[in-house]
Design an enzyme around this catalytic site. Structure first.
Site, PDB file in Angstrom:
ATOM      1  N   ASP A  27       4.177   5.735  16.703  1.00  0.00           N
ATOM      2  CA  ASP A  27       5.374   6.578  16.603  1.00  0.00           C
ATOM      3  C   ASP A  27       5.070   8.039  16.329  1.00  0.00           C
ATOM      4  O   ASP A  27       5.898   8.768  15.781  1.00  0.00           O
ATOM      5  CB  ASP A  27       6.259   6.026  15.477  1.00  0.00           C
ATOM      6  CG  ASP A  27       5.455   5.732  14.218  1.00  0.00           C
ATOM      7  OD1 ASP A  27       4.407   6.381  14.032  1.00  0.00           O
ATOM      8  OD2 ASP A  27       5.862   4.856  13.426  1.00  0.00           O
ATOM      9  N   GLU A  41       2.268  -1.733  18.968  1.00  0.00           N
ATOM     10  CA  GLU A  41       2.996  -1.636  17.683  1.00  0.00           C
ATOM     11  C   GLU A  41       4.461  -1.235  17.944  1.00  0.00           C
ATOM     12  O   GLU A  41       4.983  -0.243  17.448  1.00  0.00           O
ATOM     13  CB  GLU A  41       2.339  -0.663  16.700  1.00  0.00           C
ATOM     14  CG  GLU A  41       2.834  -0.822  15.270  1.00  0.00           C
ATOM     15  CD  GLU A  41       2.214   0.188  14.294  1.00  0.00           C
ATOM     16  OE1 GLU A  41       2.611   1.361  14.290  1.00  0.00           O
ATOM     17  OE2 GLU A  41       1.318  -0.228  13.530  1.00  0.00           O
ATOM     18  N   GLU A  50       9.267   9.726  12.710  1.00  0.00           N
ATOM     19  CA  GLU A  50       8.703   8.568  13.412  1.00  0.00           C
ATOM     20  C   GLU A  50       9.754   7.551  13.848  1.00  0.00           C
ATOM     21  O   GLU A  50       9.606   6.899  14.886  1.00  0.00           O
ATOM     22  CB  GLU A  50       7.655   7.881  12.519  1.00  0.00           C
ATOM     23  CG  GLU A  50       6.374   8.684  12.333  1.00  0.00           C
ATOM     24  CD  GLU A  50       6.481   9.827  11.322  1.00  0.00           C
ATOM     25  OE1 GLU A  50       7.543   9.951  10.658  1.00  0.00           O
ATOM     26  OE2 GLU A  50       5.510  10.589  11.207  1.00  0.00           O
ATOM     27  N   HIS A  77       0.955  11.563   2.590  1.00  0.00           N
ATOM     28  CA  HIS A  77       0.997  12.616   3.613  1.00  0.00           C
ATOM     29  C   HIS A  77       2.354  12.784   4.273  1.00  0.00           C
ATOM     30  O   HIS A  77       2.535  13.661   5.108  1.00  0.00           O
ATOM     31  CB  HIS A  77      -0.033  12.325   4.706  1.00  0.00           C
ATOM     32  CG  HIS A  77       0.331  11.148   5.580  1.00  0.00           C
ATOM     33  ND1 HIS A  77       1.193  11.247   6.651  1.00  0.00           N
ATOM     34  CD2 HIS A  77      -0.036   9.845   5.530  1.00  0.00           C
ATOM     35  CE1 HIS A  77       1.328  10.054   7.219  1.00  0.00           C
ATOM     36  NE2 HIS A  77       0.602   9.187   6.557  1.00  0.00           N
ATOM     37  N   ARG A 108       5.754  13.605   5.986  1.00  0.00           N
ATOM     38  CA  ARG A 108       6.523  14.838   6.137  1.00  0.00           C
ATOM     39  C   ARG A 108       7.860  14.778   5.397  1.00  0.00           C
ATOM     40  O   ARG A 108       8.316  15.792   4.878  1.00  0.00           O
ATOM     41  CB  ARG A 108       6.807  15.106   7.622  1.00  0.00           C
ATOM     42  CG  ARG A 108       5.672  15.809   8.339  1.00  0.00           C
ATOM     43  CD  ARG A 108       6.013  16.056   9.798  1.00  0.00           C
ATOM     44  NE  ARG A 108       4.844  16.522  10.526  1.00  0.00           N
ATOM     45  CZ  ARG A 108       4.636  17.797  10.877  1.00  0.00           C
ATOM     46  NH1 ARG A 108       5.510  18.729  10.575  1.00  0.00           N
ATOM     47  NH2 ARG A 108       3.545  18.142  11.520  1.00  0.00           N
ATOM     48  N   HIS A 121      -5.055  14.237   2.441  1.00  0.00           N
ATOM     49  CA  HIS A 121      -4.766  14.591   3.842  1.00  0.00           C
ATOM     50  C   HIS A 121      -4.931  16.107   4.003  1.00  0.00           C
ATOM     51  O   HIS A 121      -4.507  16.872   3.128  1.00  0.00           O
ATOM     52  CB  HIS A 121      -3.326  14.165   4.152  1.00  0.00           C
ATOM     53  CG  HIS A 121      -2.949  14.207   5.601  1.00  0.00           C
ATOM     54  ND1 HIS A 121      -2.795  15.382   6.291  1.00  0.00           N
ATOM     55  CD2 HIS A 121      -2.682  13.221   6.495  1.00  0.00           C
ATOM     56  CE1 HIS A 121      -2.448  15.114   7.548  1.00  0.00           C
ATOM     57  NE2 HIS A 121      -2.368  13.797   7.698  1.00  0.00           N
TER      58      HIS A 121
HETATM   59  C1  UD1 Z   1       0.886  12.817  11.848  1.00  0.00           C
HETATM   60  C2  UD1 Z   1       2.038  12.003  12.450  1.00  0.00           C
HETATM   61  C3  UD1 Z   1       2.438  10.894  11.496  1.00  0.00           C
HETATM   62  C4  UD1 Z   1       1.245  10.079  11.064  1.00  0.00           C
HETATM   63  C5  UD1 Z   1       0.161  10.989  10.499  1.00  0.00           C
HETATM   64  C6  UD1 Z   1      -1.056  10.186  10.147  1.00  0.00           C
HETATM   65  C7  UD1 Z   1       3.698  13.165  13.848  1.00  0.00           C
HETATM   66  C8  UD1 Z   1       4.931  13.957  13.883  1.00  0.00           C
HETATM   67  N1  UD1 Z   1       3.199  12.867  12.635  1.00  0.00           N
HETATM   68  O1  UD1 Z   1       1.388  13.488  10.706  1.00  0.00           O
HETATM   69  O2  UD1 Z   1       3.368  10.043  12.158  1.00  0.00           O
HETATM   70  O3  UD1 Z   1       1.663   9.173  10.069  1.00  0.00           O
HETATM   71  O4  UD1 Z   1      -0.177  11.965  11.494  1.00  0.00           O
HETATM   72  O5  UD1 Z   1      -1.925  10.903   9.327  1.00  0.00           O
HETATM   73  O6  UD1 Z   1       3.169  12.834  14.871  1.00  0.00           O
HETATM   74  N2  UD1 Z   1      -4.800  18.554   9.827  1.00  0.00           N
HETATM   75  C9  UD1 Z   1      -6.100  18.992   9.816  1.00  0.00           C
HETATM   76  N3  UD1 Z   1      -7.064  18.169  10.300  1.00  0.00           N
HETATM   77  C10 UD1 Z   1      -6.823  16.937  10.802  1.00  0.00           C
HETATM   78  C11 UD1 Z   1      -5.491  16.494  10.789  1.00  0.00           C
HETATM   79  C12 UD1 Z   1      -4.491  17.315  10.320  1.00  0.00           C
HETATM   80  O7  UD1 Z   1      -6.395  20.100   9.372  1.00  0.00           O
HETATM   81  O8  UD1 Z   1      -7.748  16.233  11.229  1.00  0.00           O
HETATM   82  C13 UD1 Z   1      -3.730  19.439   9.287  1.00  0.00           C
HETATM   83  C14 UD1 Z   1      -3.388  20.600  10.227  1.00  0.00           C
HETATM   84  O9  UD1 Z   1      -3.068  21.718   9.469  1.00  0.00           O
HETATM   85  C15 UD1 Z   1      -2.147  20.069  10.936  1.00  0.00           C
HETATM   86  C16 UD1 Z   1      -1.471  19.313   9.805  1.00  0.00           C
HETATM   87  O10 UD1 Z   1      -2.535  18.682   9.109  1.00  0.00           O
HETATM   88  O11 UD1 Z   1      -1.343  21.110  11.455  1.00  0.00           O
HETATM   89  C17 UD1 Z   1      -0.420  18.328  10.214  1.00  0.00           C
HETATM   90  O12 UD1 Z   1      -0.868  17.478  11.240  1.00  0.00           O
HETATM   91  P1  UD1 Z   1       0.230  16.727  12.179  1.00  0.00           P
HETATM   92  O13 UD1 Z   1      -0.495  15.825  13.125  1.00  0.00           O
HETATM   93  O14 UD1 Z   1       1.189  17.686  12.760  1.00  0.00           O
HETATM   94  O15 UD1 Z   1       1.079  15.868  11.179  1.00  0.00           O
HETATM   95  P2  UD1 Z   1       0.719  14.795  10.101  1.00  0.00           P
HETATM   96  O16 UD1 Z   1       1.502  15.155   8.899  1.00  0.00           O
HETATM   97  O17 UD1 Z   1      -0.748  14.625   9.990  1.00  0.00           O
HETATM   98  N1  UDP Z   2      -7.623   6.009   6.330  1.00  0.00           N
HETATM   99  C1  UDP Z   2      -8.937   6.430   6.469  1.00  0.00           C
HETATM  100  N2  UDP Z   2      -9.403   7.385   5.600  1.00  0.00           N
HETATM  101  C2  UDP Z   2      -8.641   7.930   4.610  1.00  0.00           C
HETATM  102  C3  UDP Z   2      -7.295   7.488   4.493  1.00  0.00           C
HETATM  103  C4  UDP Z   2      -6.813   6.536   5.371  1.00  0.00           C
HETATM  104  O1  UDP Z   2      -9.667   5.955   7.340  1.00  0.00           O
HETATM  105  O2  UDP Z   2      -9.130   8.772   3.864  1.00  0.00           O
HETATM  106  C5  UDP Z   2      -7.108   5.010   7.287  1.00  0.00           C
HETATM  107  C6  UDP Z   2      -6.446   3.792   6.694  1.00  0.00           C
HETATM  108  O3  UDP Z   2      -7.365   2.769   6.504  1.00  0.00           O
HETATM  109  C7  UDP Z   2      -5.394   3.430   7.739  1.00  0.00           C
HETATM  110  C8  UDP Z   2      -5.063   4.749   8.386  1.00  0.00           C
HETATM  111  O4  UDP Z   2      -6.079   5.669   8.019  1.00  0.00           O
HETATM  112  O5  UDP Z   2      -5.932   2.587   8.738  1.00  0.00           O
HETATM  113  C9  UDP Z   2      -3.718   5.261   7.932  1.00  0.00           C
HETATM  114  O6  UDP Z   2      -3.541   6.567   8.382  1.00  0.00           O
HETATM  115  P1  UDP Z   2      -2.463   7.552   7.783  1.00  0.00           P
HETATM  116  O7  UDP Z   2      -2.116   7.130   6.404  1.00  0.00           O
HETATM  117  O8  UDP Z   2      -2.978   8.928   8.011  1.00  0.00           O
HETATM  118  O9  UDP Z   2      -1.233   7.357   8.766  1.00  0.00           O
HETATM  119  P2  UDP Z   2      -0.028   6.308   8.841  1.00  0.00           P
HETATM  120  O10 UDP Z   2      -0.616   4.934   8.869  1.00  0.00           O
HETATM  121  O11 UDP Z   2       0.860   6.562   7.673  1.00  0.00           O
HETATM  122  O12 UDP Z   2       0.655   6.666  10.129  1.00  0.00           O
END
Ligand code: UD1
Ligand code: UDP
Length: 377
Positions: free
Chosen positions: A101, A123, A137, A218, A220, A250
């Protein structure tokens, strides 16, 4: 004898959890001569995505590298849609696969639909019933569900949710969640090669004798108040000297700032960089309790018999709650502190939750998905 061409399948993902839940599918497709599997990563996440690609041994065929610091949803969505559409025009896939999602999954499905390419959803059918929890999501997955060709529902509950929305029942298949395939695979890798999961050794020594609580956060929808309350709860729990909290933070700057402001300098709170998957599996193993707002962790903790307190108002994963391993605690810091204290101080309450359940699958989801895809080609 004429050889049939393998069917070209484009698998699209961009974030850590999608990569974790799709690597078993990618690796199964790549091992199967009936398919020509191509991988496109949006790199909506960068470092956290690359950690998973490394351990899973996947080299993407296309990498859009779209991540920008603190990216907004509208800008991200616009870049994803045009970028993923362009890759589809190059690759000309017979089918597209997306998972879950995220913005990447929603845009991948939409770009495929615009080209009338069937899109299959891994999923499928998770629903909280509230479009703001989780946000965005809940709407992303409903959009994908409205366009998908095959719906790979992890459980009976998710399959029923799709049927209740008048999805053609013949297109809905219960496969289990691929996260269990991933978890079993990584656990096996660690058993063969223990050096893959030694990142926490120093902390284990530092916190020796303490009861470990693993934390992740993490979401939003928790920005603007919820994260502060979660940080406050962590700080109050850390006032006990029998516990230590290990918190891979995160990289989202909105999360980092709140946690740094509230938790820096506390001796028994270790805020660390995101762990790669083997080391996170190790953290799950070490932890007595998981405190999280993550989707994936809600699925992994029950499989390992780790009580998980879910800092959300609603969940689209009621199976863990029904099994008794997960409990919804919201984002009120008083409630979080009370629930953690109960688990720490009441052995009966703890034992009741600490039962291994696998409501999310048996580790065979990717194999089932590949067989179902084979019927379509
Ligand atoms: C995204 C997904 C969320 C998922 C989450 C898992 C959307 C809208 N959100 O949220 O559904 O649960 O990922 O973690 O698709 N960033 C880094 N390095 C990384 C990753 C992220 O620096 O490797 C920082 C960046 O500043 C980026 C911010 O995190 O802009 C947000 O990343 P983004 O993918 O937009 O949203 P998440 O909150 O991570
Ligand atoms: N995870 C990881 N390293 C971390 C935190 C989480 O590998 O430091 C893994 C965790 O085992 C799970 C997945 O990341 O499989 C969950 O991701 P996240 O919480 O970012 O996203 P969500 O599942 O909420 O979409």
């Amino acid at each position: 004898m004429a050889m049939t061409q393998p069917a070209r399948i484009l698998v699209i993902f961009g974030t850590r959890p999608e990569a974790i839940k799709l690597f078993p599918v990618v690796n199964a497709l790549k091992a199967d001569p009936r398919f020509d599997c191509r991988v496109c990563v949006s790199a909506q996440h960068r470092e956290m995505l690359d950690q998973v690609l490394d351990i899973a041994g996947i080299t993407p065929d296309h990498d859009l590298d779209v991540m920008k610091p603190d990216q907004s949803l509208d800008e991200l969505t616009a870049r994803l849609l045009t970028g993923l559409g362009g890759v589809m025009d190059d690759v000309q896939p017979a089918r597209v696969i997306v998972q879950g999602d995220t913005a990447t999954a929603m845009c991948g499905a939409l770009a495929a639909y615009y080209r009338k390419v069937p899109v299959d959803h891994v999923e499928a059918g998770l629903r909280s019933g509230n479009i703001y929890h989780p946000w965005p999501e809940e709407v992303n997955r409903k959009i994908i569900g409205s366009m998908a060709s095959l719906h790979f529902a992890p459980t009976q509950t998710s399959a029923s949710a799709l049927k209740a929305e008048n999805t053609d029942p013949a297109r809905v298949h219960i496969t289990g969640n691929t996260v269990i395939d991933a978890l079993q695979w990584v656990t096996g890798r660690i058993a063969d090669t223990p050096s893959l999961a030694t990142a926490l050794t120093e902390l284990e020594q530092r916190f020796s004798g303490k009861r470990i609580i693993g934390v992740t956060s993490h979401r939003r929808e928790n920005f603007g108040g919820g994260l502060e309350a979660i940080a406050d709860a962590v700080r109050r729990i850390a006032a006990r000297d029998d516990v230590a909290l290990i918190f891979p933070v995160h990289p989202n700057p909105n999360v980092r700032k709140v946690m740094d402001d509230a938790l820096s300098g506390l001796g028994n709170v270790a805020m660390i960089e995101p762990l790669d998957y083997p080391n996170f599996a190790r953290l799950l193993d070490l932890s007595e309790i998981m405190l999280t707002d993550s989707g994936g962790v809600q699925e992994e903790a029950p499989a390992l018999g780790k009580p998980v307190l879910v800092m959300r108002e609603t969940t689209e994963r009621p199976e863990g709650v029904a099994a008794g391993t997960a409990k919804l605690v919201g984002t009120d810091s008083d409630v979080i502190v009370t629930e953690i204290s109960t688990l720490l101080d009441d052995k009966g309450a703890y034992e009741k939750m600490a039962q291994a359940h696998n409501p999310f699958g048996d580790g065979q989801a990717a194999r089932r998905i590949v067989e179902l895809l084979a019927h379509e080609i």
